[in-house]
Design a protein around this motif. Structure first.
Motif, PDB file in Angstrom:
ATOM      1  N   GLU A 183       1.002  -1.217   0.077  1.00  0.00           N
ATOM      2  CA  GLU A 183      -0.061  -0.027   0.036  1.00  0.00           C
ATOM      3  C   GLU A 183       0.954   1.249  -0.038  1.00  0.00           C
ATOM      4  N   THR A 184       1.932   1.101   0.558  1.00  0.00           N
ATOM      5  CA  THR A 184       2.976   2.450   0.814  1.00  0.00           C
ATOM      6  C   THR A 184       3.402   2.639  -0.776  1.00  0.00           C
ATOM      7  N   ARG A 233       2.184   1.731  -3.456  1.00  0.00           N
ATOM      8  CA  ARG A 233       1.124   2.299  -4.500  1.00  0.00           C
ATOM      9  C   ARG A 233       0.827   3.612  -3.998  1.00  0.00           C
ATOM     10  N   GLN A 234       0.602   3.967  -2.754  1.00  0.00           N
ATOM     11  CA  GLN A 234       0.264   5.559  -2.292  1.00  0.00           C
ATOM     12  C   GLN A 234       1.492   6.625  -2.971  1.00  0.00           C
ATOM     13  N   SER A 235       2.559   5.957  -3.181  1.00  0.00           N
ATOM     14  CA  SER A 235       3.654   6.960  -3.404  1.00  0.00           C
ATOM     15  C   SER A 235       3.507   7.273  -5.033  1.00  0.00           C
ATOM     16  N   TYR A 246       0.349   7.878  -6.292  1.00  0.00           N
ATOM     17  CA  TYR A 246      -0.736   8.690  -6.214  1.00  0.00           C
ATOM     18  C   TYR A 246      -0.519  10.084  -5.591  1.00  0.00           C
ATOM     19  N   ASN A 247      -1.668  11.037  -5.891  1.00  0.00           N
ATOM     20  CA  ASN A 247      -1.734  12.065  -5.305  1.00  0.00           C
ATOM     21  C   ASN A 247      -2.809  12.834  -5.381  1.00  0.00           C
ATOM     22  N   LEU A 260      -8.101  11.471  -5.759  1.00  0.00           N
ATOM     23  CA  LEU A 260      -6.923  10.538  -5.785  1.00  0.00           C
ATOM     24  C   LEU A 260      -6.601  10.378  -7.112  1.00  0.00           C
ATOM     25  N   ASN A 290       5.589  12.473  -7.457  1.00  0.00           N
ATOM     26  CA  ASN A 290       6.066  12.611  -6.367  1.00  0.00           C
ATOM     27  C   ASN A 290       7.651  12.402  -6.196  1.00  0.00           C
ATOM     28  N   ARG A 344      -0.128  12.451   2.912  1.00  0.00           N
ATOM     29  CA  ARG A 344       0.175  11.122   2.673  1.00  0.00           C
ATOM     30  C   ARG A 344       1.003  10.611   1.540  1.00  0.00           C
ATOM     31  N   SER A 345       0.742  11.158   0.351  1.00  0.00           N
ATOM     32  CA  SER A 345       1.316  10.788  -0.632  1.00  0.00           C
ATOM     33  C   SER A 345       2.834  10.885  -0.778  1.00  0.00           C
ATOM     34  N   ALA A 405       4.447   8.623   1.898  1.00  0.00           N
ATOM     35  CA  ALA A 405       4.521   7.152   1.246  1.00  0.00           C
ATOM     36  C   ALA A 405       5.744   7.368   0.196  1.00  0.00           C
TER      37      ALA A 405
END
Length: 317
Positions: A44-45, A47-49, A51-52, A58, A65, A283-284, A287
């Motif tokens: 999940e980390t 993946r989150q990196s 996205y923004n 999202l 990033n 969060r983005s 991550a």
């Protein structure tokens, strides 16, 4: 058919070994917990990196990033400062903690040393303490106002050398790193001590027959034989230091002051992801920093496993 032919035919038949399903049953709970606690958050980390938030939604942004982290002036300054501090933090542990651990293990392994159990327990005890307690105690000790360090240094005539080490940008990181060394030096000490005790007596007796005794025996015989353990300690130190957060947060706070001089990747990740004071969390970008930390640790571990370990494997029994 003769008895010899019957025996040969019997030996040629492969023996079917039963499938040990119970091993999978016993491993499943640990695998399940590890997946939930480690693997899924890691995925999940990662993946989150990528996205923004774009217009409140999202959206997938790829490596944008990472471009911000390395290219934006503000983000790049904080990141490279934290990475540089992390490298210094790791170097102090490698150059101070691990050699002291080896030295203490060598002293504990001396056959004529008395009260070995007491010394071993006393030196390992700080490792069992909470980082909150350790950080609070050392802040009290090193405080220039109510700390005991100035008085203790005055007893031996060194009070003129005392400075507020935790409050000066040039010495704060070294002071925090040495506090960490004091707390965790027991781990390399115990691992090296166990490796020294595991050396076969035949090797020691052969060295003594050749006239190699004392410290010469340690440097020429024992130290090369415990190199695999030293390698494991080094990679554990690397992983632990690049995951470090708790002690710095306890001693210097989330801002890792003064003036960011003790800011490492762990504290930067905390402030970025969760936010601090009036700063909102991102969060983005948090991550993204966590992903970079993961890649750094992965590169270090891979270097050890595929290059260093192959070279020291010949010393293993």
């Amino acid at each position: 058919m003769s008895d010899v032919d019957t025996k040969a035919a019997f030996d040629a038949v492969p023996i079917k070994r039963p499938v040990r399903w119970h091993i999978l049953v016993f491993l499943f709970p640990a695998f399940l917990v590890y997946t939930v606690v480690m693997i899924l958050p890691l995925i999940e980390t990662l993946r989150q990196s990528m996205y923004n938030l774009v217009d409140g939604q999202l959206a997938f942004v790829g490596l944008a990033n990472f471009k911000v982290l390395f290219g934006d002036v503000r983000w790049a300054h904080d990141f490279w400062n934290a990475l540089r501090n992390n490298l210094v933090f790791f170097a102090i542990h490698m150059c101070v903690q691990n050699p002291i651990g080896v030295m203490l293990a060598a002293l504990l392994s001396l056959p004529k040393l008395r009260f070995v159990a007491f010394y071993r327990t006393a030196m390992f005890l700080p490792t069992l303490l909470s980082f909150v307690i350790v950080g609070f105690i050392w802040k009290l000790i090193l405080s220039p106002i109510w700390g005991v360090a100035p008085g203790m240094m005055d007893l031996i005539g060194l009070k003129s050398f005392f400075e507020p080490w935790l409050g000066k940008p040039g010495t704060a990181l070294i002071a925090v790193a040495l506090i960490s060394v004091w707390q965790y030096v027991g781990i390399p000490m115990m691992l090296i001590y166990a490796a020294l005790l595991n050396i076969p007596e035949e090797v020691i007796e052969a060295a003594e027959c050749d006239g190699i005794t004392g410290w010469s025996q340690f440097w020429k015989i024992k130290l090369p034989l415990v190199l695999p353990a030293i390698g494991i300690i080094s990679i554990l130190t690397f992983v632990g230091n690049f995951n470090a957060f708790d002690l710095v947060y306890t001693v210097q706070g989330a801002l890792a002051g003064p003036d960011g001089s003790t800011d490492i990747l762990g504290t930067l990740l905390y402030r970025t992801f969760f936010g601090f004071q009036l700063q909102l969390g991102d969060r983005s970008m948090g991550a993204t920093i966590a992903t970079v930390m993961f890649l750094i640790i992965l590169a270090g571990v891979s270097f050890y496993l595929f290059i260093v370990q192959r070279r020291i494997r010949r010393y293993q029994f």
